[in-house]
Design a protein around this motif. Structure first.
Motif, short mmCIF file in Angstrom:
data_model
loop_
_atom_site.label_atom_id
_atom_site.label_comp_id
_atom_site.label_asym_id
_atom_site.label_seq_id
_atom_site.Cartn_x
_atom_site.Cartn_y
_atom_site.Cartn_z
N ARG A 181 16.48 43.72 99.64
CA ARG A 181 16.70 44.33 98.33
C ARG A 181 17.23 45.76 98.47
O ARG A 181 18.14 46.17 97.75
N ALA A 182 16.66 46.50 99.41
CA ALA A 182 17.12 47.88 99.62
C ALA A 182 18.57 47.89 100.10
O ALA A 182 19.38 48.71 99.66
N GLY A 183 18.91 46.96 100.99
CA GLY A 183 20.28 46.89 101.48
C GLY A 183 21.26 46.48 100.40
O GLY A 183 22.40 46.97 100.36
N LEU A 184 20.83 45.58 99.52
CA LEU A 184 21.68 45.19 98.40
C LEU A 184 21.99 46.38 97.50
O LEU A 184 23.13 46.54 97.03
N ALA A 185 20.99 47.21 97.26
CA ALA A 185 21.20 48.40 96.43
C ALA A 185 22.25 49.32 97.05
O ALA A 185 23.12 49.88 96.36
N ASP A 186 22.21 49.45 98.37
CA ASP A 186 23.20 50.27 99.07
C ASP A 186 24.60 49.71 98.92
O ASP A 186 25.59 50.45 98.94
N LEU A 187 24.69 48.38 98.76
CA LEU A 187 25.99 47.72 98.61
C LEU A 187 26.43 47.64 97.16
O LEU A 187 27.52 47.13 96.87
N GLY A 188 25.57 48.10 96.24
CA GLY A 188 25.92 48.06 94.83
C GLY A 188 25.63 46.75 94.14
O GLY A 188 26.15 46.48 93.06
N HIS A 189 24.75 45.91 94.74
CA HIS A 189 24.37 44.63 94.13
C HIS A 189 22.94 44.73 93.59
O HIS A 189 22.08 45.36 94.20
N GLU A 190 22.71 44.05 92.49
CA GLU A 190 21.37 44.05 91.88
C GLU A 190 20.83 42.64 91.83
O GLU A 190 21.37 41.78 91.12
N PRO A 191 19.77 42.34 92.57
CA PRO A 191 19.20 40.99 92.54
C PRO A 191 18.42 40.74 91.25
O PRO A 191 18.11 41.68 90.51
N VAL A 192 18.12 39.48 91.01
CA VAL A 192 17.23 39.14 89.89
C VAL A 192 15.89 39.81 90.13
O VAL A 192 15.33 39.68 91.23
N PRO A 193 15.34 40.53 89.17
CA PRO A 193 14.05 41.19 89.38
C PRO A 193 12.96 40.16 89.71
O PRO A 193 12.67 39.27 88.92
N ALA A 194 12.40 40.28 90.90
CA ALA A 194 11.33 39.37 91.34
C ALA A 194 10.43 40.12 92.30
O ALA A 194 10.34 39.77 93.48
N PRO A 195 9.76 41.18 91.83
CA PRO A 195 8.91 41.96 92.73
C PRO A 195 7.81 41.11 93.34
O PRO A 195 7.23 40.24 92.69
N GLY A 196 7.55 41.37 94.62
CA GLY A 196 6.49 40.65 95.31
C GLY A 196 6.87 39.25 95.74
O GLY A 196 6.00 38.48 96.15
N SER A 197 8.16 38.91 95.70
CA SER A 197 8.58 37.57 96.07
C SER A 197 9.32 37.58 97.39
O SER A 197 10.06 38.51 97.71
N ALA A 198 9.13 36.50 98.16
CA ALA A 198 9.86 36.31 99.41
C ALA A 198 11.23 35.71 99.18
O ALA A 198 11.99 35.51 100.13
N ILE A 199 11.56 35.41 97.94
CA ILE A 199 12.85 34.83 97.56
C ILE A 199 13.64 35.88 96.80
O ILE A 199 13.13 36.48 95.85
#
Length: 373
Positions: free
Chosen positions: A306-324
């Motif tokens: 998730r942190a790496g995606l933020a650096d690339l400018g991508h936003e994942p579906v919010p799913a805190p605490g998930s391994a997916i």
């Protein structure tokens, strides 16, 4: 393994190596002894990798059949798996049924409901959790967004059916809130832990019914699933019962079953014997490592991604605490990633990455590097 691949390997790490301890050394040793993926396999939400010990057990079971030796020892494996899963789920083994699929278990639950009963489900949950209720045709199936599932329980709701973690994007249901809302309105609860059991601590005793398949986070072969029921069976009728559902199975091979099992075994389906022989070893590995350690390890890698995606400018579906982790708009990259040795899923246009105990920080970084390119 190179030092860079060890970065973030141990439970709870996100960047930089963790201080060596006896616990983390044991975790690392056990995992390395069991898995040798050829590439970066980040697709456990589809199918988990088989441990080496499981592959050996499957081969040994197949030899029994190939050589014409008695298969009776394999029936004992079913009971060992039932007990191991019961420990994982936090319920007595007498409350665990061994079947073949979540859909079949859902079908038994659906068949128990009276005509006109209201079933509350989240939007776009996995089909096996939902479809048997729709197939009935005489039930009132009400669908709401996952985030509103608890607040949507109302007087007259007979059953709430939901996955603990959503298959499509990894979002985790607020199960404590759902449990309280169901109790307040007298509704029963049915939770599918297929995308959670094995990495997310579970307490099946908190819900009326739960189900789980064996081939994802439990890392077993296809062909097995578990159902947990209340001590009084929750009003279920074993409509799929065969000879294995009898109190004395070997005396119940012909004609109607005279006496159903006094435990949840009355809901068993004919056992896939090879599958349970292998699954026993997979469940043993999970117990040796501990779900808490696996949970910490998996989440550390998911958060790194998730942190790496933020650096690339991508936003994942919010799913805190998930391994997916699911990333909108990137699903089309899946074929190219697979060709490059990085296995993920394309789900509804989203790129879905699932992190489990055999993954390392190097796998995360490899995926991020591929996406950046």
């Amino acid at each position: 393994m190179e030092k860079s691949a060890m970065d973030g390997w141990f439970p709870g790490t996100q960047s930089g190596p963790m201080e060596t301890t006896e616990t983390t050394e044991t975790f690392d040793r056990l995992v390395r002894a069991e898995f040798r993926p050829r590439g970066s396999y980040l697709n456990t939400a589809s199918t988990g990798l088989l441990p080496a010990r499981t592959v050996t057990a499957l081969q040994e079971a197949a030899l029994l059949r190939a050589e014409g030796r008695p298969l009776l020892p394999l029936y004992e494996e079913v009971e060992v798996c039932r007990a191991a899963y019961a420990r994982l789920a936090g319920v007595p083994a007498t409350r665990v049924a061994a079947g073949a699929s979540v859909a079949a278990h859902t079908g038994v639950i659906a068949a128990s409901l009276p005509a006109g009963a209201e079933v509350l489900t989240p939007e776009d949950d996995f089909t096996s959790v939902l479809n048997p209720f729709h197939i009935r045709g005489d039930l009132k199936v009400r669908t709401v967004p996952l985030e509103r599932i608890a607040e949507s329980v109302r007087p007259g709701t007979a059953l709430v059916a939901v996955s603990a973690a959503q298959s499509a994007d990894g979002r985790i249901a607020d199960l404590p809130a759902l449990r309280e809302a169901a109790r307040a309105h007298g509704a029963r609860t049915y939770v599918d832990f297929s995308q959670a059991a094995g990495w997310l601590p579970m307490a099946a005793d908190a819900y009326d019914f739960t189900a789980t398949v064996s081939f994802k986070w439990l890392m077993g072969p296809h062909g097995a699933a578990f159902l947990t029921v209340p001590e009084d069976f929750g009003g279920l009728t074993p409509v799929l019962a065969g000879w294995v559902a009898a109190e004395r199975p070997w005396d119940s091979c012909y004609g109607p079953v005279a006496e159903l099992a006094h435990s949840a075994r009355r809901f068993d389906l004919t056992h896939a014997l090879f599958t349970f022989a292998g699954l026993r070893r997979s469940l043993e590995l999970i117990e040796e490592l501990g779900v808490e350690a696996i949970h910490a390890h998996d989440l550390a890698l998911a958060d790194r991604f998730r942190a790496g995606l933020a650096d690339l400018g991508h936003e994942p579906v919010p799913a805190p605490g998930s391994a997916i982790v699911s990333v909108p708009g990137l699903g089309s990259r899946q074929p190219a990633l697979s060709a490059a040795g990085v296995e993920v899923s394309d789900r509804a246009g989203n790129l879905r990455a699932a992190f489990h105990l055999y993954n390392t920080a190097a796998d995360v970084d490899r995926l991020l590097a591929a996406l950046s390119g």
